[in-house]
Scaffold this active site. Structure first.
Site, short mmCIF file in Angstrom:
data_model
loop_
_atom_site.label_atom_id
_atom_site.label_comp_id
_atom_site.label_asym_id
_atom_site.label_seq_id
_atom_site.Cartn_x
_atom_site.Cartn_y
_atom_site.Cartn_z
CE1 TYR A 45 -61.02 78.64 -42.35
CE2 TYR A 45 -61.44 77.63 -40.22
CZ TYR A 45 -61.40 78.74 -41.03
OH TYR A 45 -61.74 79.98 -40.52
CD GLN A 104 -43.61 66.88 -41.97
OE1 GLN A 104 -44.63 67.30 -41.42
NE2 GLN A 104 -43.64 66.36 -43.19
CE1 TYR A 153 -47.03 65.84 -50.76
CE2 TYR A 153 -48.12 64.41 -49.17
CZ TYR A 153 -47.60 65.64 -49.52
OH TYR A 153 -47.65 66.68 -48.62
CD GLU A 193 -57.23 74.89 -48.03
OE1 GLU A 193 -57.85 74.00 -48.64
OE2 GLU A 193 -57.54 75.27 -46.86
CG HIS A 233 -48.87 66.23 -41.73
ND1 HIS A 233 -49.99 65.90 -42.46
CD2 HIS A 233 -47.84 66.18 -42.61
CE1 HIS A 233 -49.65 65.66 -43.72
NE2 HIS A 233 -48.33 65.82 -43.82
#
Length: 386
Positions: free
Chosen positions: A269, A103, A280, A259, A165
């Site tokens: 958070y 990513q 997963y 979210e 991420h």
């Protein structure tokens, strides 16, 4: 060969393929009547989908220059140039080398709110460092189609293997503070809940990369001073609501538990101490969905739609959507239109169901909504119908 603007037969085929066509047609005054294959009738308004481009690989971010050109990033390290909704065939030169793994790569792009006077373009990307990569926020100027005067503003340590991420989005507020997101790099539990690293956080810096003196953790020993919020798993979308001076984020959850969060100074958070998702492989991450001192999302998605980019509709071209947040869905292959009453969730509607993995949805300076996808490689424009 690049295929840019599609003719009506292609658009019809795409709409049928994606399940977007409705049964209405416009009369001579432009009103919608039965059996128009090009009209998409949503709960609040009717629009058509104009397919502008079909050849993206892994697009990520998009922005517009004052001269009308649009810049779209590809994760592999390219920036494509569009003009009048058409690919010019040009790509920017001078783009910094990127760490393209999983990513990670070239991610978001944004212009300074005072770009007309200072010419700064901001980039978020991963670069090679040590045995892995780090997220970097840089800025540069544009000469013709070349990026010049590149400055690294902030490097988000420590370096990390694997490319998971990385986030990342960039936004400015009314005072020209720059906010950006950085994912937790797939690490649990240490990164997101600890202040001694830059991962799993939303950050706030000055537009030159310096640290604001009123950031919440500047006086905390050992803390990364750019941190604005923490406990954020992988926030891939951020928007700033200028009218209400609010910062919103969508956080890509695990299996379930995406979210929508109202982002406020210094708050936690919760990831991975609280979540509405599971791992997963189906295992339990935590039994807790609430804890004292940890924020609750405004809404969350179970099952996950794999939230990514987002935009706030402020344009008069979509009066029935004004004030709504549009959220890109990767696994959900949709755009979620979220209705709010102030900061309270009202409801949502699924738009463009089946269009492909939506990476970003943006509102252009002239008020139109654009959507880009990976895998299907599309850029489409939503045209309001009379």
């Amino acid at each position: 060969m690049m295929k840019i603007r599609k003719n009506l037969s292609f658009i019809l085929g795409a709409l049928i393929l994606f399940g977007l066509a409705s049964c209405s047609e416009p009369n001579e005054n432009g009103a919608i009547q039965e059996n128009d294959p090009f009209a998409v009738v949503s709960e609040k308004m009717t629009f058509s989908v104009d397919t502008l481009f079909t050849d993206f690989e892994n697009p990520w971010g998009m922005t517009w220059l004052p001269d009308g050109r649009m810049l779209v990033t590809e994760r592999k390290g390219e920036i494509l140039v569009f003009k009048d909704d058409k690919f010019t065939g040009e790509k920017l030169t001078g783009v910094p080398a990127v760490h393209e793994v999983n990513q990670a790569g070239l991610l978001d792009i944004a212009i300074h709110p005072d770009y007309a006077n200072n010419g700064w373009i901001y980039l978020a990307y991963a670069k090679d460092m040590g045995e892995g990569g780090v997220l970097v926020i840089s800025r540069a100027k544009l000469q013709g189609n070349a990026l010049v005067d590149l400055e690294e503003l902030i490097v988000n340590m420590p370096e990390w293997k694997g490319g998971r991420h990385f986030g990342t989005r960039i936004v400015f507020d009314k005072d020209n503070y720059l906010y950006y997101s950085n994912g937790d790099k797939g690490s649990r539990p240490q990164n997101a809940q600890e202040l001694d690293n830059a991962h799993g956080k939303i950050h706030r810096i000055h537009d030159d990369g310096s640290i604001p003196s009123d950031n919440p953790f500047v006086d905390v020993e050992g803390a990364v001073t750019s941190i604005w919020t923490y406990g954020n798993r992988n926030p891939q979308g951020i928007i700033y609501d200028a009218e209400n001076d609010r910062l919103w984020s969508v956080e890509h959850g695990p299996k379930g538990g995406d979210e929508l969060n109202l982002i406020e100074k210094g708050k936690n958070y919760g990831w991975p101490e609280i979540t509405y998702g599971i791992d997963y492989d189906g295992s339990i991450i935590t039994e807790d969905t609430e804890k004292e001192g940890m924020e609750q999302p405004i809404t969350y998605w179970v099952p996950s739609i794999a939230t990514c980019g987002m935009t706030l509709v402020t344009s008069d071209k979509y009066p029935a959507w004004k004030g709504n947040i549009l959220v890109a869905g990767l696994a959900g292959q949709q755009v979620a239109r979220v209705e709010l009453d102030g900061t309270s969730y009202v409801g949502e509607e699924k738009l463009l169901d089946g269009i492909g993995r939506v990476r970003q949805v943006s509102q252009s300076p002239d008020g139109f909504i654009y959507v880009i996808t990976e895998a299907t490689g599309l850029m489409v424009k939503l045209i309001p119908r009379n």
